[in-house]
Design an enzyme around this catalytic site. Structure first.
Site, PDB file in Angstrom:
ATOM      1  N   HIS A   1       0.941  -1.226   0.023  1.00 34.12           N
ATOM      2  CA  HIS A   1       0.051   0.035  -0.141  1.00 34.12           C
ATOM      3  C   HIS A   1       0.939   1.226   0.003  1.00 34.12           C
ATOM      4  CE1 HIS A   1      -3.639   2.289   1.580  1.00 34.12           C
ATOM      5  NE2 HIS A   1      -3.858   2.003   0.705  1.00 34.12           N
TER       6      HIS A   1
ATOM      7  N   LYS B   1       3.219   4.317  -1.215  1.00 37.23           N
ATOM      8  CA  LYS B   1       3.488   5.514  -2.487  1.00 37.23           C
ATOM      9  C   LYS B   1       4.515   6.191  -2.107  1.00 37.23           C
ATOM     10  CE  LYS B   1      -1.310   4.881  -1.420  1.00 37.23           C
ATOM     11  NZ  LYS B   1      -2.027   4.279  -0.088  1.00 37.23           N
TER      12      LYS B   1
ATOM     13  N   ASP C   1      16.860  11.397  -7.373  1.00 36.05           N
ATOM     14  CA  ASP C   1      18.214  11.405  -7.170  1.00 36.05           C
ATOM     15  C   ASP C   1      18.604  11.696  -5.795  1.00 36.05           C
ATOM     16  OD1 ASP C   1      18.309  12.117  -9.670  1.00 36.05           O
ATOM     17  OD2 ASP C   1      18.256  14.033  -9.798  1.00 36.05           O
TER      18      ASP C   1
ATOM     19  N   HIS D   1      -9.498  11.128   2.083  1.00 36.99           N
ATOM     20  CA  HIS D   1      -8.504   9.852   2.077  1.00 36.99           C
ATOM     21  C   HIS D   1      -7.311  10.198   2.972  1.00 36.99           C
ATOM     22  CE1 HIS D   1      -6.111   6.950  -0.427  1.00 36.99           C
ATOM     23  NE2 HIS D   1      -7.085   6.243   0.155  1.00 36.99           N
TER      24      HIS D   1
ATOM     25  N   LYS E   1      -4.642  10.514   5.799  1.00 37.96           N
ATOM     26  CA  LYS E   1      -4.022   9.473   6.907  1.00 37.96           C
ATOM     27  C   LYS E   1      -3.094  10.275   7.857  1.00 37.96           C
ATOM     28  CE  LYS E   1      -4.272   6.781   2.820  1.00 37.96           C
ATOM     29  NZ  LYS E   1      -5.582   5.999   3.012  1.00 37.96           N
TER      30      LYS E   1
ATOM     31  N   ASP F   1      -0.779  17.341  20.051  1.00 33.90           N
ATOM     32  CA  ASP F   1      -0.660  18.683  20.920  1.00 33.90           C
ATOM     33  C   ASP F   1       0.254  19.600  19.980  1.00 33.90           C
ATOM     34  OD1 ASP F   1      -1.549  17.560  22.970  1.00 33.90           O
ATOM     35  OD2 ASP F   1       0.035  16.759  23.763  1.00 33.90           O
TER      36      ASP F   1
END
Length: 491
Positions: free
Chosen positions: A230, A232, A237, A409, A411, A416
């Site tokens: 999952h 990404k 470089d 979507h 996450k 604090d």
């Protein structure tokens, strides 16, 4: 020939029907005694096998097997240099020599130590972190950075769809390959189902290396549906890296009417933390492509950074190849460390007991716990399980919001105004235990404040779920919740 194959399948079907009880008993013994599972998962599978024996047997073959102890997921050792750096930082922290800690970061010293010890996640403090909350903004910058590449581009996504967004990216990647830049593209076997064969062949023809993580067999048959990569990650470089929730597809630009506006969170990092992303990509590539990128020293040279950032960051990852549930444990640690507020954005809220209890304890202790979820489902069972858990947290005093403009979507977990965990992992059991995930833990008040400002700005477009609203939900919703909650250990 065909008659023989048909007779073979018929005989196999007759055998299964005649021996269904025996097969269920054997599977039950395997689930209970030979695989280390939580009691909730054990009982869920036993109930499925009992009530829907044939379908349950097929489901178990495809999604029920536990590969955590399999050699295919054996934890992969990274160069000893990385481990030495982690041990060196641990020693410096214990001896109070590490200079990264200001008055705010001192609060998270134990979390930094945990990540060093459990995941060799080296802490770097020279990072410039940019935050994207929409796909168009992120992909515009990504294309600009691809065009600047001089040595290599490592491109990894869970989902790649053959559409107009991919066409633009593919054109940029091919141009760089023509200029002699090394380009590697890695996609998950399940998430890449709509990544056309012709597009993959065009990449190869242009000199771009491609690989597929857990590819299907016999065309489109997936034998390991549960275990998906999952992650990404884009590394260019060794100088700049991208990580977060956005995949490659038109819906991530908000162009799919089914989802509407797509609200996500993605990071662009420039600084030494990019090396950790580069190592994470290399480990996944080595497994999928059967090539050892660690033998190519030029891929891990430390470049000059154009931006001189000051954000302390640790890159953490988890999955079936991990000895510990790193991302889960970071979420848990951050929740326990909170003293004022906790802001969470997640498309799926299916926590295990430890996360659920921690959030309820925090809310009952007077901490401002706010959770934002989507207004519409992309996976119905997960959506209704999410609604169920949101209701339970409401009773403990948490505030829950439904994002109305489109699909949420993102996450993110912010604590604090001082620390945040952002990346590819959802707040659900699947991300904690089954998926291969990667997150960035950020200990920067300035950057975390930007994430929290985005959260508060999103609240303006949300509908709050109050206890009164939740109590008066329709009976149909209650039934969906209870059924989905029963399946939550498998979602």
């Amino acid at each position: 020939m065909l008659d023989g194959v048909w007779n073979m399948f018929t005989a196999a079907g007759d055998f299964m029907l005649k021996n269904l009880v025996l097969i269920n008993i054997i599977l039950s013994l395997v689930i209970v005694f030979f695989q280390r599972r939580s009691p909730q998962k054990v009982w869920t599978w036993l109930l499925i096998l009992y009530f829907i024996p044939i379908v349950g047997f097929i489901l178990y073959l495809f999604i029920g097997q536990d590969y955590h102890k399999s050699r295919m997921f054996r934890a992969k050792d990274v160069d000893s240099e990385i481990k030495c750096a982690a041990r060196r930082q641990e020693k410096n922290i214990h001896q109070k020599k590490l200079q990264f800690f200001g008055s705010g970061m001192k609060k998270f010293e134990k979390l930094v130590l945990y990540n060093l010890e459990a995941g060799q996640a080296v802490l770097t403090d020279n990072n410039d972190v940019r935050i994207f909350t929409a796909g168009k903004e992120k992909f515009k910058v990504l294309l600009e950075e691809i065009k600047k590449a001089e040595h290599y581009i490592h491109f990894q996504y869970y989902v790649i769809r053959s559409d107009e967004l991919w066409d633009a990216i593919a054109q940029a990647l091919k141009q760089k390959a023509e200029q002699g830049v090394e380009v590697r593209v890695l996609v998950d076997g399940m998430g890449g189902r709509r990544f056309c064969k012709s597009d993959r062949e065009a990449l190869k023809a242009a000199g771009i290396e491609t690989a597929e993580f857990f590819p299907p067999v016999l065309g489109k048959l997936q034998l390991r549906i549960n275990y998906r990569n999952h992650r990404k990650i884009v590394v260019i470089d060794g100088r700049i890296g991208f990580v977060g929730g956005l995949n490659v597809g038109r819906e991530y630009l908000g162009m799919d009417p089914r989802f509407g506006y797509w609200r996500d969170t993605h990071l662009c990092i420039e600084g030494s933390a990019v090396t950790s992303l580069a190592v994470r990509f290399a480990l996944d590539w080595n497994y999928a492509a059967k090539e050892n990128l660690f033998l190519k020293d030029h891929l891990f040279r430390v470049p000059e950074y154009l931006r001189e950032g000051h954000d302390p960051v640790q890159i953490i990852s988890s999955g079936p190849d991990s000895q510990t549930k790193m991302i889960h444990d970071n979420y848990l640690h951050l929740i326990h460390d909170a003293s004022d507020h906790i802001y969470i954005q997640t498309p799926y809220l299916v926590p295990d007991d430890s996360i659920l209890d921690a959030l309820k304890i925090a809310a009952r202790s007077g901490i401002d716990v706010r959770i934002m979820i989507p207004c519409k489902p992309d996976h119905p069972f997960v959506y209704w399980a999410t609604y169920s858990y949101a209701g339970e947290l409401l009773e403990a005093g948490a505030k829950c919001y439904v994002y109305n403009p489109g699909f949420l979507h993102a996450k993110t977990l912010c604590v604090d105004g001082m620390a945040a965990c952002v990346g590819t992992a959802n707040m659900d059991i699947r991300s904690f235990e089954l998926n291969f995930e990667v997150n960035a833990v950020i200990y920067s008040e300035q950057t975390v404040q930007c994430l929290e400002d985005a959260f508060m700005n999103d609240i303006k477009d949300c509908r709050q779920i109050t206890e009164d609203v939740y109590r008066h939900r329709p009976l149909s919703v209650r039934v969906k919740e209870q059924f989905s909650r029963l399946l939550s250990p498998l979602l």
